[in-house]
Design a protein around this motif. Structure first.
Motif, mmCIF file in Angstrom:
data_model
loop_
_atom_site.group_PDB
_atom_site.id
_atom_site.type_symbol
_atom_site.label_atom_id
_atom_site.label_comp_id
_atom_site.label_asym_id
_atom_site.label_seq_id
_atom_site.Cartn_x
_atom_site.Cartn_y
_atom_site.Cartn_z
ATOM 1 N N ASP A 170 67.310 -19.680 30.474
ATOM 2 C CA ASP A 170 66.362 -20.746 30.883
ATOM 3 C C ASP A 170 65.378 -19.591 31.501
ATOM 4 O O ASP A 170 65.588 -18.434 31.802
ATOM 5 C CB ASP A 170 66.760 -21.552 32.151
ATOM 6 N N MET A 171 64.133 -20.053 32.097
ATOM 7 C CA MET A 171 63.103 -19.371 32.343
ATOM 8 C C MET A 171 63.249 -18.574 33.567
ATOM 9 O O MET A 171 62.782 -17.593 33.751
ATOM 10 C CB MET A 171 61.657 -20.335 32.350
ATOM 11 N N GLY A 172 64.147 -19.195 34.494
ATOM 12 C CA GLY A 172 64.659 -18.544 35.741
ATOM 13 C C GLY A 172 65.126 -17.302 35.664
ATOM 14 O O GLY A 172 65.163 -16.490 36.445
ATOM 15 N N GLY A 173 65.869 -17.256 34.234
ATOM 16 C CA GLY A 173 66.768 -16.036 34.399
ATOM 17 C C GLY A 173 65.949 -14.719 33.452
ATOM 18 O O GLY A 173 66.676 -13.916 33.151
ATOM 19 N N LEU A 174 64.839 -14.813 33.440
ATOM 20 C CA LEU A 174 63.968 -13.697 32.507
ATOM 21 C C LEU A 174 64.085 -12.488 33.167
ATOM 22 O O LEU A 174 64.312 -11.522 32.509
ATOM 23 C CB LEU A 174 62.512 -14.214 32.364
ATOM 24 N N LYS A 175 64.025 -12.480 34.529
ATOM 25 C CA LYS A 175 63.844 -11.367 35.096
ATOM 26 C C LYS A 175 65.238 -10.620 35.118
ATOM 27 O O LYS A 175 65.435 -9.284 34.602
ATOM 28 C CB LYS A 175 63.529 -11.671 36.650
ATOM 29 N N ARG A 176 66.175 -11.166 35.202
ATOM 30 C CA ARG A 176 67.927 -10.652 34.923
ATOM 31 C C ARG A 176 68.005 -10.236 33.508
ATOM 32 O O ARG A 176 68.553 -9.116 33.297
ATOM 33 C CB ARG A 176 68.739 -11.775 35.296
ATOM 34 N N ALA A 181 68.151 -5.739 29.584
ATOM 35 C CA ALA A 181 67.741 -5.218 28.479
ATOM 36 C C ALA A 181 67.258 -3.836 28.629
ATOM 37 O O ALA A 181 67.242 -3.059 27.516
ATOM 38 C CB ALA A 181 66.562 -6.238 27.961
ATOM 39 N N GLU A 182 66.636 -3.667 29.549
ATOM 40 C CA GLU A 182 65.965 -2.399 29.978
ATOM 41 C C GLU A 182 67.164 -1.381 30.084
ATOM 42 O O GLU A 182 67.156 -0.381 29.237
ATOM 43 C CB GLU A 182 65.321 -2.441 31.524
ATOM 44 N N THR A 183 68.368 -1.654 30.653
ATOM 45 C CA THR A 183 69.401 -0.908 30.702
ATOM 46 C C THR A 183 70.201 -0.570 29.203
ATOM 47 O O THR A 183 70.614 0.525 29.024
ATOM 48 C CB THR A 183 70.486 -1.312 31.705
ATOM 49 N N LEU A 184 70.214 -1.468 28.509
ATOM 50 C CA LEU A 184 70.732 -1.695 27.151
ATOM 51 C C LEU A 184 69.925 -1.260 26.034
ATOM 52 O O LEU A 184 70.294 -1.090 25.110
ATOM 53 C CB LEU A 184 71.530 -2.907 26.813
ATOM 54 N N GLY A 185 68.457 -1.122 26.430
ATOM 55 C CA GLY A 185 67.726 -0.698 25.392
ATOM 56 C C GLY A 185 67.287 -1.784 24.476
ATOM 57 O O GLY A 185 67.347 -1.315 23.094
ATOM 58 N N SER A 186 67.131 -2.926 24.764
ATOM 59 C CA SER A 186 67.294 -3.965 23.736
ATOM 60 C C SER A 186 66.002 -4.915 24.003
ATOM 61 O O SER A 186 65.140 -4.807 25.163
ATOM 62 C CB SER A 186 68.402 -4.661 23.568
ATOM 63 N N GLN A 187 65.782 -5.645 23.075
ATOM 64 C CA GLN A 187 64.753 -6.897 23.330
ATOM 65 C C GLN A 187 65.225 -8.165 24.102
ATOM 66 O O GLN A 187 66.420 -8.275 24.318
ATOM 67 C CB GLN A 187 64.339 -7.378 21.891
ATOM 68 N N VAL A 188 64.586 -9.011 24.586
ATOM 69 C CA VAL A 188 64.860 -10.296 25.176
ATOM 70 C C VAL A 188 64.261 -11.424 24.487
ATOM 71 O O VAL A 188 63.347 -11.426 23.699
ATOM 72 C CB VAL A 188 63.988 -10.295 26.626
ATOM 73 N N ALA A 189 64.973 -12.376 24.661
ATOM 74 C CA ALA A 189 64.873 -13.844 24.169
ATOM 75 C C ALA A 189 64.921 -14.627 25.150
ATOM 76 O O ALA A 189 65.817 -14.358 25.916
ATOM 77 C CB ALA A 189 65.615 -14.220 23.079
ATOM 78 N N ILE A 190 64.398 -15.834 25.269
ATOM 79 C CA ILE A 190 64.469 -16.885 26.266
ATOM 80 C C ILE A 190 64.669 -18.217 25.608
ATOM 81 O O ILE A 190 63.984 -18.651 24.750
ATOM 82 C CB ILE A 190 63.159 -16.962 26.983
ATOM 83 N N ILE A 191 65.366 -19.113 26.155
ATOM 84 C CA ILE A 191 65.493 -20.443 25.921
ATOM 85 C C ILE A 191 64.811 -21.204 26.783
ATOM 86 O O ILE A 191 64.904 -21.118 27.903
ATOM 87 C CB ILE A 191 67.133 -20.923 25.816
ATOM 88 N N ASP A 192 63.882 -21.730 26.142
ATOM 89 C CA ASP A 192 62.993 -22.798 26.889
ATOM 90 C C ASP A 192 63.618 -24.228 27.098
ATOM 91 O O ASP A 192 63.718 -24.889 26.078
ATOM 92 C CB ASP A 192 61.667 -22.795 26.078
ATOM 93 N N LYS A 193 64.130 -24.384 28.296
ATOM 94 C CA LYS A 193 64.618 -25.639 28.545
ATOM 95 C C LYS A 193 64.061 -26.495 29.562
ATOM 96 O O LYS A 193 63.365 -26.071 30.351
ATOM 97 C CB LYS A 193 66.125 -25.654 28.869
ATOM 98 N N ILE A 207 62.507 -18.759 22.542
ATOM 99 C CA ILE A 207 61.170 -17.756 22.251
ATOM 100 C C ILE A 207 61.701 -16.300 22.232
ATOM 101 O O ILE A 207 62.583 -15.992 22.993
ATOM 102 C CB ILE A 207 60.117 -17.671 23.634
ATOM 103 N N GLY A 208 61.610 -15.648 20.927
ATOM 104 C CA GLY A 208 62.236 -14.209 20.885
ATOM 105 C C GLY A 208 62.998 -14.469 19.569
ATOM 106 O O GLY A 208 63.487 -15.707 19.290
ATOM 107 N N GLU A 209 63.533 -13.467 19.138
ATOM 108 C CA GLU A 209 64.370 -13.168 17.927
ATOM 109 C C GLU A 209 65.832 -12.783 18.143
ATOM 110 O O GLU A 209 66.098 -11.913 18.679
ATOM 111 C CB GLU A 209 63.656 -11.981 17.071
ATOM 112 N N VAL A 210 66.742 -13.779 17.665
ATOM 113 C CA VAL A 210 67.936 -13.362 17.693
ATOM 114 C C VAL A 210 68.691 -13.326 16.411
ATOM 115 O O VAL A 210 69.927 -12.873 16.438
ATOM 116 C CB VAL A 210 68.903 -14.489 18.606
ATOM 117 N N GLU A 211 68.041 -13.585 15.279
ATOM 118 C CA GLU A 211 68.686 -13.641 13.896
ATOM 119 C C GLU A 211 69.510 -12.351 13.584
ATOM 120 O O GLU A 211 68.569 -11.129 13.657
ATOM 121 C CB GLU A 211 67.782 -13.998 12.954
ATOM 122 N N GLY A 212 70.559 -12.367 13.158
ATOM 123 C CA GLY A 212 71.408 -11.118 12.686
ATOM 124 C C GLY A 212 71.421 -10.065 13.733
ATOM 125 O O GLY A 212 72.129 -8.820 13.533
#
Ligand code: R5P
Length: 312
Positions: A170-176, A181-193, A207-212
């Motif tokens: 959810d939006m509230g979890g974006l900071k976490r 993502a910073e530690t793991l060197g990856s992208q972020v996606a968010i479920i907008d609920k 919001i964001g890409e998770v495919e594959g």
């Protein structure tokens, strides 16, 4: 006994964690009985001397929340009356955190009331992990050391994930999610609920890409598991390759474990801020916060910086 000495006390919420922390610090837990009078009232008696001691009471306010909160309050009061030198409430999971603002008419701010009760009982400090909302720190007029479980959980996933994307349920979890993502060197996606009521959510989109990719859903807690199971489904529908769940507080109410087991997630990892149900199903793992808390207690005891040691 003096403030030079650390005393670890606990109620009935999580003796195993308290013992692991004490072991990490090279001390024994203090002897106490936290029982019940015939009418259900809580009956506390600490058997060891606490006079002048630097006391750390380890007690998550996990279910049964009211009992564990009251046990904590009575343990704090016991320490005050036993002339402890300083009292730190170590609350790895802070219950009553969800109601942290008055967002509609005629509701309490439960997180503030619980904070008032803990301070009024006589706690000098609070040590906690992943508060539901970081601003709850400000509900206390005593120092709060707020740790993050990310460092405990992230190692597990660093090895398990290929091409990871960190998903906030959810939006509230974006900071976490960003911190992971910073530690793991990856992208972020968010479920907008959109939450319609405490137990009813109107799901929107991603919001964001998770495919594959390997999706890691991170959250502060699982209670009924409803939010996470829905999030897993949405991530799968958007084409994630594998789906993992990393959560600090595995509160697991009702049939949450069974629901998550049936969700088809490839791995669920929680910490032991709350005792986890046994037997834990296959693909479920727990990482202990005991070493993290022991290091924090040692730093607090020796008046060393805690924030320098543990970052989000
Ligand atoms: C919501 O804001 C929280 O971060 C959790 O997502 C939520 O409290 C989990 O609750 P449940 O497991 O009952 O869906």
């Amino acid at each position: 006994m003096t403030r030079d000495q650390i005393s670890i006390l606990h109620g009935n919420a999580h003796p195993k964690l308290a013992q692991a922390i004490a072991e990490g610090l090279g001390v024994e837990t203090k002897r106490a009985t936290v029982g019940r009078f015939p009418d259900g009232e809580i009956d506390v008696k600490v058997l060891d001397d606490l006079r002048g001691s630097d006391v750390f009471i380890v007690q998550p306010t996990s279910p049964p929340v009211n009992d564990h909160l009251m046990e904590l309050l009575l343990l704090i009061d016991t320490c005050v009356r036993a002339s402890a030198g300083r009292i730190t409430a170590v609350i790895p999971y802070y219950g009553y955190a969800r109601k942290d603002r008055k967002d509609e008419g005629r509701v309490p701010i439960s997180a503030k009331l619980a904070a008032n009760m803990i301070s009024t009982a006589g706690a000098d400090r609070v040590l906690t992990i992943d508060l539901h909302a970081a601003q709850i720190q400000g509900f206390f007029d005593i120092p709060v050391d707020h740790l993050y479980a990310k460092s405990v959980l992230v190692d597990h996933f660093a090895k398990a994930l290929e091409e990871p994307v960190i998903v906030a349920p959810d939006m509230g979890g974006l900071k976490r999610a960003r911190a992971y993502a910073e530690t793991l060197g990856s992208q972020v996606a968010i479920i907008d609920k959109r939450r319609l009521a405490a137990d009813k959510v109107d799901w929107e989109h991603m919001i964001g890409e998770v495919e594959g990719k390997d999706a890691l859903l991170v959250d502060d807690m699982i209670t009924t598991g409803g939010s996470m199971v829905q999030a897993i489904r949405i991530v799968r529908e958007h084409g994630a390759r594998k789906i993992f769940v990393g959560v600090t507080h595995g509160v697991f109410c009702k049939d949450a474990v069974q629901k998550l087991e049936a969700s088809g997630a490839d791995g669920v990892v929680v910490t032991d801020t709350v005792p986890y149900p046994a037997p834990f199903p296959e693909r479920f793992h727990s990482r202990s916060v005991a070493p993290l808390l022991a290091r924090a207690i040692d730093a607090i005891h020796h008046s060393k910086s805690v924030s320098a040691l543990f970052e989000d």
